[in-house]
Write a protein that holds these residues in place. Sequence first.
Motif, mmCIF file in Angstrom:
data_model
loop_
_atom_site.group_PDB
_atom_site.id
_atom_site.type_symbol
_atom_site.label_atom_id
_atom_site.label_comp_id
_atom_site.label_asym_id
_atom_site.label_seq_id
_atom_site.Cartn_x
_atom_site.Cartn_y
_atom_site.Cartn_z
ATOM 1 N N ALA B 176 0.836 -1.206 0.000
ATOM 2 C CA ALA B 176 0.000 0.000 0.000
ATOM 3 C C ALA B 176 0.872 1.257 0.000
ATOM 4 O O ALA B 176 0.613 2.207 -0.756
ATOM 5 C CB ALA B 176 -0.923 -0.007 1.210
ATOM 6 N N ASP B 177 1.915 1.255 0.819
ATOM 7 C CA ASP B 177 2.729 2.462 0.963
ATOM 8 C C ASP B 177 3.580 2.701 -0.284
ATOM 9 O O ASP B 177 3.783 3.837 -0.704
ATOM 10 C CB ASP B 177 3.616 2.355 2.208
ATOM 11 C CG ASP B 177 2.788 2.322 3.498
ATOM 12 O OD1 ASP B 177 1.563 2.572 3.412
ATOM 13 O OD2 ASP B 177 3.355 2.031 4.572
ATOM 14 N N VAL B 182 4.134 5.981 -5.001
ATOM 15 C CA VAL B 182 4.439 6.025 -6.432
ATOM 16 C C VAL B 182 3.305 6.759 -7.158
ATOM 17 O O VAL B 182 3.539 7.607 -8.031
ATOM 18 C CB VAL B 182 4.628 4.600 -7.004
ATOM 19 C CG1 VAL B 182 4.664 4.624 -8.528
ATOM 20 C CG2 VAL B 182 5.927 3.983 -6.476
ATOM 21 N N ALA B 183 2.091 6.489 -6.765
ATOM 22 C CA ALA B 183 0.937 7.174 -7.372
ATOM 23 C C ALA B 183 1.016 8.673 -7.091
ATOM 24 O O ALA B 183 0.767 9.501 -7.975
ATOM 25 C CB ALA B 183 -0.358 6.586 -6.822
ATOM 26 N N GLU B 184 1.384 9.034 -5.866
ATOM 27 C CA GLU B 184 1.493 10.445 -5.498
ATOM 28 C C GLU B 184 2.554 11.143 -6.356
ATOM 29 O O GLU B 184 2.341 12.253 -6.856
ATOM 30 C CB GLU B 184 1.841 10.572 -4.010
ATOM 31 C CG GLU B 184 1.915 12.009 -3.541
ATOM 32 C CD GLU B 184 2.244 12.124 -2.044
ATOM 33 O OE1 GLU B 184 1.739 11.294 -1.257
ATOM 34 O OE2 GLU B 184 3.006 13.020 -1.686
ATOM 35 N N ASP B 220 -6.438 15.692 -2.289
ATOM 36 C CA ASP B 220 -5.347 16.511 -2.837
ATOM 37 C C ASP B 220 -4.257 15.670 -3.492
ATOM 38 O O ASP B 220 -3.118 16.121 -3.649
ATOM 39 C CB ASP B 220 -4.714 17.353 -1.726
ATOM 40 C CG ASP B 220 -5.709 18.329 -1.126
ATOM 41 O OD1 ASP B 220 -6.564 18.820 -1.896
ATOM 42 O OD2 ASP B 220 -5.658 18.558 0.100
ATOM 43 N N PHE B 221 -4.595 14.442 -3.820
ATOM 44 C CA PHE B 221 -3.638 13.523 -4.469
ATOM 45 C C PHE B 221 -2.407 13.252 -3.605
ATOM 46 O O PHE B 221 -1.319 13.098 -4.096
ATOM 47 C CB PHE B 221 -3.213 14.068 -5.858
ATOM 48 C CG PHE B 221 -4.364 14.150 -6.809
ATOM 49 C CD1 PHE B 221 -4.794 13.035 -7.486
ATOM 50 C CD2 PHE B 221 -5.056 15.341 -6.988
ATOM 51 C CE1 PHE B 221 -5.877 13.098 -8.351
ATOM 52 C CE2 PHE B 221 -6.137 15.415 -7.839
ATOM 53 C CZ PHE B 221 -6.551 14.291 -8.532
ATOM 54 N N ARG B 222 -2.623 13.226 -2.278
ATOM 55 C CA ARG B 222 -1.530 12.881 -1.372
ATOM 56 C C ARG B 222 -1.807 11.528 -0.738
ATOM 57 O O ARG B 222 -2.970 11.174 -0.486
ATOM 58 C CB ARG B 222 -1.382 13.935 -0.273
ATOM 59 C CG ARG B 222 -0.937 15.306 -0.769
ATOM 60 C CD ARG B 222 -0.952 16.277 0.386
ATOM 61 N NE ARG B 222 -2.198 16.101 1.163
ATOM 62 C CZ ARG B 222 -2.311 16.359 2.469
ATOM 63 N NH1 ARG B 222 -1.288 16.805 3.156
ATOM 64 N NH2 ARG B 222 -3.465 16.164 3.092
ATOM 65 N N GLN B 254 7.987 5.475 4.778
ATOM 66 C CA GLN B 254 8.449 6.405 3.750
ATOM 67 C C GLN B 254 8.966 5.677 2.504
ATOM 68 O O GLN B 254 9.592 4.622 2.617
ATOM 69 C CB GLN B 254 9.556 7.300 4.309
ATOM 70 C CG GLN B 254 9.050 8.290 5.345
ATOM 71 C CD GLN B 254 7.899 9.142 4.805
ATOM 72 O OE1 GLN B 254 8.031 9.775 3.767
ATOM 73 N NE2 GLN B 254 6.763 9.119 5.494
ATOM 74 N N LEU B 255 8.716 6.300 1.350
ATOM 75 C CA LEU B 255 9.113 5.665 0.093
ATOM 76 C C LEU B 255 10.615 5.380 0.044
ATOM 77 O O LEU B 255 11.029 4.304 -0.392
ATOM 78 C CB LEU B 255 8.712 6.549 -1.100
ATOM 79 C CG LEU B 255 9.033 5.960 -2.472
ATOM 80 C CD1 LEU B 255 8.274 4.654 -2.705
ATOM 81 C CD2 LEU B 255 8.710 6.947 -3.603
#
Lengths: 147, 536
Positions: B176-177, B182-184, B220-222, B254-255
């Motif tokens: 999920a993270d 990656v989507a963000e 907000d696409f976050r 975190q990514l």
Amino acid sequence: MRRTLLWLIPMLCLWLVPAFADDSSFPDTPGQDPVQSGEQIYMQICQGCHMPAGQGAVGAGHYPALGGDAALAAWKYPVLTVLGGRHGMPPFGLPATSLALQELRTVHLSDAQIANVVNYIRTSFGNHYPDMVSEAQVAALPHPGRR
Amino acid sequence: MASDSGQDGLTRRELLRRVGLMAGGSVMYQAMNSLALAAESPWKGPTELKGAPPGASVLILGAGMAGMTAAYELRNAGYKVQVLEFNNRAGGRNWTLHGGDRYTELGGETQHCEFDPGLYINPGPWRIPYHHHGILSYCKRLGVALEPFVQVNYNALLHGSKAFGGKPQRFREIKADYQGQVAELLAKATHQHALDSLVTREDQERLLESLRGWGALDSDFRYVAGDVSGERRGYLKPPGGGLTARPESGTPIQLDDILQSGLWRGVSSGDHYDMQTALFQPVGGMGRIGEAFGRELAGLIRYQAKVTSIQQDAAGVTVHYDDASKPGVSQTARADWCLCTIPLPILAEIPMNVGEQLGAAIGAVPYASSVKVGLQFKRRFWEEDDHIFGGISYTDLPITNIGYPSTGFHANGKGVLLGAYIWGLNAMEFTSMTPGERVQKAVEYGSQIHPQYKTEFDNGVAVAWHRVPFTQGCYGMWTTEARARHYDDLCAIDGRIALAGEHASFIGGWQEGAVTSALDAVGRLHQRAVAQGASA
Ligand SMILES: Cc1cc2nc3c(=O)[nH]c(=O)nc-3n(C[C@H](O)[C@H](O)[C@H](O)COP(=O)(O)OP(=O)(O)OC[C@H]3O[C@@H](n4cnc5c(N)ncnc54)[C@H](O)[C@@H]3O)c2cc1C
């Protein structure tokens, strides 16, 4: 525990290898110091098939015994066998970064390591061949996957 | 959304063209796969061979999936069939070890499996994807009951020995993270006009909408802690009922931590064509298929028969074999045709008069090193403590996998795990150990992931495939080069001898390869036999 030979495996680029029945998600752990001794290489790789005392084994087929093996008299024979493999024996002389190495999921041994392990089998299990093989002699022989 | 076609009225060709234009060859190929134009299963439905020439006979070597598929079809077509098998059981690599079983590996070490009644380990094949239509159709015809094999389990673990202080992470959270961030990123790139030259205005809107859904992004696409991401990654405190009901979200990983940990590698494991849901396993162990085939072919299979030479002449094929119950006397079998499924490392050592090309092909395929370890524990702590029901945890330790049983959920009493599934150099090292050392190492490594191992371990068995007397390896490893040079020769009929088996397929390492190669070979053998007319 024993030192591992893991450093030998180049990062297995798993995305290049079709999944087959195998799904390891990670490449093998990055390893420690290179294992150079012929005895250690024998104990960690070769004895899986040739057995701890070089006695070979018989089932539906067989693994040849290396103890008392007259074919070891000429050093080139075992060196070429280890480099290129034969039948059920995988090659160990493929370049460390070759696609073929990944496709076969075998292991790359350096010329020095091959010299050491061949010297080991030619002087163990009751074998007493006094002439030692050098890294340079191994390097001069044809290697699989080399152009 | 109700529709999953995602094609918005485009024709298939048009969609392919667009994907190809935008993204280059590899995406084109993936898209083709997802539209089922490329890789089609070679299975074309039950074979139903008919009309064997009167009296014609076939000798089949090996009673694995390939040999027994061939025997079943050829017998039904009217051939006189005899199967010679080295083991005292049917199945070959299709094999299950239950409590009470004994197994002696090359070198002479014998293991006694001490699992509780009903518990087992599959040392070889353990799962069948839904699109392996061939093997599944024999399960159906032979009455082998199937149950789901859990491949992907969101609550299973991803473990890097050097990542997150060695603490295993839940697959669910990493996935999920990783996906959310990656989507963000991609949404940011879109908003910053970085994709303007690649994606039209209107499609950018669609892309953003899809990223929000795919990544669980907020308005907000976050990708942030909260209900939206919680529905993917789970909760620190999950929602419940009553006064203690209020959920608490955890903090996303975190990514950069995910990227540096390497755990992202584990995210796509269930996306491989062969690992996609649904997968199956026979109830009671994979070996049930071999047993069912063996019952069906009772009387046709001669067990404990070790083939030692294969010689053909103008009229037929003569095979010499040693019968373990009559040591010292070489026996002979003869038939008009021979279908040989003996694994190549063994076949390479058997004298056989075939042409140079087939001979070279037989010698060109070394077999993979692989080790599986089955561990019995005093209780199913992975379910009771860790809430893992089936599926696989992945680690960068040499054990590679911990596979949880897909059956017997919530049972009291003992349970058996796949404690290691090892490849490559690690497998060679494990093969070089005694069975007892392999089990001990699997317990040592595994306890880094499940500390319960230390107190709950009961007993175990370890099968190293290079030490397996009847295969001398896991499965045939083809290089691209060897495939190009030798594959067709390996499959071509040589006089009166044809080869079949997993090694003579493009689905190496799967039972489907054995089944489809056998069907292909018996089809060609039958044609040739019919063309030649009556028996020799
Ligand atoms: C670790 C592992 C995991 C796997 N995972 C999966 C999986 O999850 N799903 C899946 O579908 N497949 C899996 N496979 C692959 C699958 O097991 C094989 O592809 C398939 O079983 C091969 O069937 P076969 O008939 O070609 O060979 P085998 O089953 O090997 O049959 C050959 C037969 O020949 C006999 N034989 C050998 N020598 C002689 C001789 N001299 N004389 C007489 N008989 C002889 C053997 O005893 C054996 O019975 C896995 C394999 C392994 C090893």
